[in-house]
Design an enzyme around this catalytic site. Sequence first.
Site, PDB file in Angstrom:
ATOM      1  N   HIS A 440       0.837  -1.200   0.000  1.00 19.12           N
ATOM      2  CA  HIS A 440       0.000   0.000   0.000  1.00 19.12           C
ATOM      3  C   HIS A 440       0.877   1.258   0.000  1.00 19.12           C
ATOM      4  CE1 HIS A 440      -3.125  -2.806   1.230  1.00 19.12           C
ATOM      5  NE2 HIS A 440      -4.030  -1.853   1.112  1.00 19.12           N
ATOM      6  N   ASN A 476       9.472  -5.666   2.036  1.00 16.62           N
ATOM      7  CA  ASN A 476       8.185  -5.241   2.584  1.00 16.62           C
ATOM      8  C   ASN A 476       8.048  -5.612   4.054  1.00 16.62           C
ATOM      9  OD1 ASN A 476       5.725  -3.975   2.302  1.00 16.62           O
ATOM     10  ND2 ASN A 476       4.662  -5.799   1.588  1.00 16.62           N
TER      11      ASN A 476
END
Length: 608
Positions: A440, A476
Amino acid sequence: MAKKKNDALMAALRQFVRTKGADYLRDGNVSSIGIGYKVEDGKQTDEIAIQFTVKEKAEESALEALGTEPLPKCIVVDGVEVPTDVLQRDYKANFQVVTERSSGERKSRIDPVVPGISLSHPSVPAGTLGTIVYDRVDGAPYVLSCWHVLHGPNGALGDAIVQPGPHDDNRTDLNRLGRLVRSHLGAAGDCAIASIEDRRFGTEIVDLGVTVEKIGEPELGDKVVKSGRTTGVTHGIVRRVDALVKINYGGAVGEKEIGCFEIGPDPAKPGPGGEISMPGDSGAAWMFKAANGKVTRTMAGLHFGGETNGSTDEHALACLPQSVFEKLGVTVKPPKKPVGRQKGFAPDFLSVPVGLPTLGAVAQADAVLLGGSEVVDYTHFSLAMSKSRRFAFWVAWNIDGKTLKTLNRSGIPFILDSRIPPEFQVGDDLYKGNRLDRGHIARRADLLWGSLEEAEQANVDSFFFTNITPQMDDFNQSAKRGLWGRLEDAVLADVDVDDLRVSVYGGPVFQADDRVFRGVRLPREYWKVIAFVEQGVLKARAFILTQNLNQLEALELDEFRVFQVRLSDIETRCGFTFPPSLQAADSLAMPESLDDRQPLDSLESIQW
């Protein structure tokens, strides 16, 4: 351990078919490639194989005359030697309607319309209404079927759709159901949706008595059932997965490669005349069956084709629902409250107003326009998209620390934004079968504020692919990524922020030499700007996540680090400018030379 090993092999095989399958289909005699159990002497074994189907099977000495080449007897995938299997089989989309097998009710004009009945474009004989779906953005209900049923070679978006199809009732002027809204024909499937304007609708599938509530991904051996216009209810067993099939749709459309899976008849529940499907069934929803034989509410696939005339090998082809739903921008359940145009980033959210970035001339020419503007609004955030890179130039979002909520993300799919042409977005195909994560840009947790209704809509909106960029899984999930992901929390915790309100800007840095993967250039740097008001004074702090601030010195294996920078550093890298109020609020002094700047080693080292 054996299961993990088998799962790893299947993942590697899927990746092989998705990346190399199209190369084999360039051979005119090869009609498909997929994963299935090897067939020997006409019987299925329990050995996993890469299965090829060919239009004509021949001895090796005769292949040259057919204009084809021998297929390999085995293929090494991820260090494992996997056998191949070659079957004679050709495919077609079910355009023509033949002998009827179903009750007349399915072929009559029905109000309310329900899944399992006849419908089509006026230029197509007839197909099947698969299920009722809902627009991902505004909740509008649509009927789902196939491209070659609702669109076809002679159709166009906006055309009328009739129920039943003209083969069943040629009074098309009296049978209008709605209009063709979206369609797709390609690797993601043979699929289309139409509006429901002149009828009511129900959701239970004829003769199955279930409503589609979930979508799934089929595995070898899964038992499935469908309810189609022509053959009614038929039962099958999944016998090939992750297949890529070459089908000639005729006319100007010609041959297309369709991603799908293959279903064979269930010998325990044979269909009428041994048929699992026939022309006119296209568009039907294949549903999973539970271990006890009952029909579940989970959709396995969208039926779109089968064997060619004269073939003795009975089978059906179905598109994967996740790919179909993503391409068409739909879901199986309507939003709790259908919403119109969302309220995006609020420039006056802080006590000192701040606006949105202004794209430079090059970026502006590359921007996706929606209603004449590059700004695309969602709940609590806005963004601008690049056509060429298919990711956001920037995303801007507001955070109200006083009303933040904790909501579950379970069951919310990543999906394309139907307001933006799919060719300008990167969807799920990039992330399948590899180590890339969907990251995101605007953090989901940042957007969950306001009323419960607002927060729930923001939760859903955060999963649009327009708000996503690819990141390696170790990047991530790393500690440095954790620092990057906690910058917004840090300002609320460490600074006496007026009204606990923060506005944030973020996005990727596009570089000409970004690595290309599956036709997509993957960003390797990210930026973020945090704006807040402290004791009535607007402040802006800028950060870059990179391997090296000096881009000429960055190495592929360098560790990702977070640097505190000036807004002007981001403007130079990204080709846009921040509002003057933000530029003036960037008051930190730091070394001019990039080489003299040190990465942040903790949140405490940030200069707020």
